[in-house]
Design a protein around this motif. Sequence first.
Motif, PDB file in Angstrom:
ATOM      1  N   GLU A  38      28.176 -61.178  18.528  1.00 16.44           N
ATOM      2  CA  GLU A  38      26.793 -61.225  18.054  1.00 16.44           C
ATOM      3  C   GLU A  38      25.867 -60.679  19.124  1.00 16.44           C
ATOM      4  O   GLU A  38      26.007 -60.987  20.307  1.00 16.44           O
ATOM      5  CB  GLU A  38      26.379 -62.656  17.718  1.00 16.44           C
ATOM      6  N   TYR A  43      25.903 -58.410  14.021  1.00 15.71           N
ATOM      7  CA  TYR A  43      27.201 -59.033  14.244  1.00 15.71           C
ATOM      8  C   TYR A  43      28.231 -57.908  14.155  1.00 15.71           C
ATOM      9  O   TYR A  43      28.046 -56.950  13.407  1.00 15.71           O
ATOM     10  CB  TYR A  43      27.535 -60.065  13.159  1.00 15.71           C
ATOM     11  N   ASP A 105      21.255 -64.076   7.612  1.00  9.75           N
ATOM     12  CA  ASP A 105      20.443 -63.040   8.254  1.00  9.75           C
ATOM     13  C   ASP A 105      21.120 -61.671   8.302  1.00  9.75           C
ATOM     14  O   ASP A 105      20.629 -60.762   8.951  1.00  9.75           O
ATOM     15  CB  ASP A 105      20.026 -63.478   9.659  1.00  9.75           C
ATOM     16  N   VAL A 106      22.235 -61.481   7.589  1.00 15.60           N
ATOM     17  CA  VAL A 106      22.902 -60.177   7.544  1.00 15.60           C
ATOM     18  C   VAL A 106      22.245 -59.305   6.479  1.00 15.60           C
ATOM     19  O   VAL A 106      22.045 -59.740   5.347  1.00 15.60           O
ATOM     20  CB  VAL A 106      24.413 -60.330   7.255  1.00 15.60           C
ATOM     21  N   ASP A 107      21.921 -58.069   6.843  1.00 11.16           N
ATOM     22  CA  ASP A 107      21.390 -57.095   5.888  1.00 11.16           C
ATOM     23  C   ASP A 107      22.576 -56.486   5.146  1.00 11.16           C
ATOM     24  O   ASP A 107      23.208 -55.540   5.614  1.00 11.16           O
ATOM     25  CB  ASP A 107      20.587 -56.028   6.634  1.00 11.16           C
ATOM     26  N   LYS A 126      21.626 -57.293  11.359  1.00 16.94           N
ATOM     27  CA  LYS A 126      20.787 -58.412  10.953  1.00 16.94           C
ATOM     28  C   LYS A 126      19.531 -57.881  10.264  1.00 16.94           C
ATOM     29  O   LYS A 126      19.110 -56.745  10.494  1.00 16.94           O
ATOM     30  CB  LYS A 126      20.389 -59.243  12.179  1.00 16.94           C
TER      31      LYS A 126
END
Length: 141
Positions: A38, A43, A105-107, A126
Amino acid sequence: MLPVLNRNSWIPEVFGNFFDTDFMPRVSATAPAINVKETDKAYTVEVAAPGLKKEDFEINIDNDGNLHIKMESKGEKKDENKHEHYLRREFAYSKYEQTLLLPDDVDKDKVSAKAGDGVLTIDLPKVEKAAGKPARKIEVG
């Protein structure tokens, strides 16, 4: 006096020959190693995948936002040399599947993957947060 070691060296051989046949092949069910890193912006998931090509992978995100990683390799090599043959062959086929629950929070629209040097690398950026205004004091008039 030294302790006597009782070695039954025939036991592994007998059971090895009995269970390791065409009708009951030896199976090694081990999962590849996974690293997760991270940073402030993303990530990164690294999956050990020696000998696999990019065509051997299937990666997708389901409707619930889970990351699915599938790897499948079939060793269908033909023996070109008729003067030699395998007495034992254990690495002809491998299949692995893993599901990872992604953080909120992952796009998910910007996830990317690449394979090289025996490692599958999946980048999970993110979501960019809107720059907040600095706190300030408001004078009462």
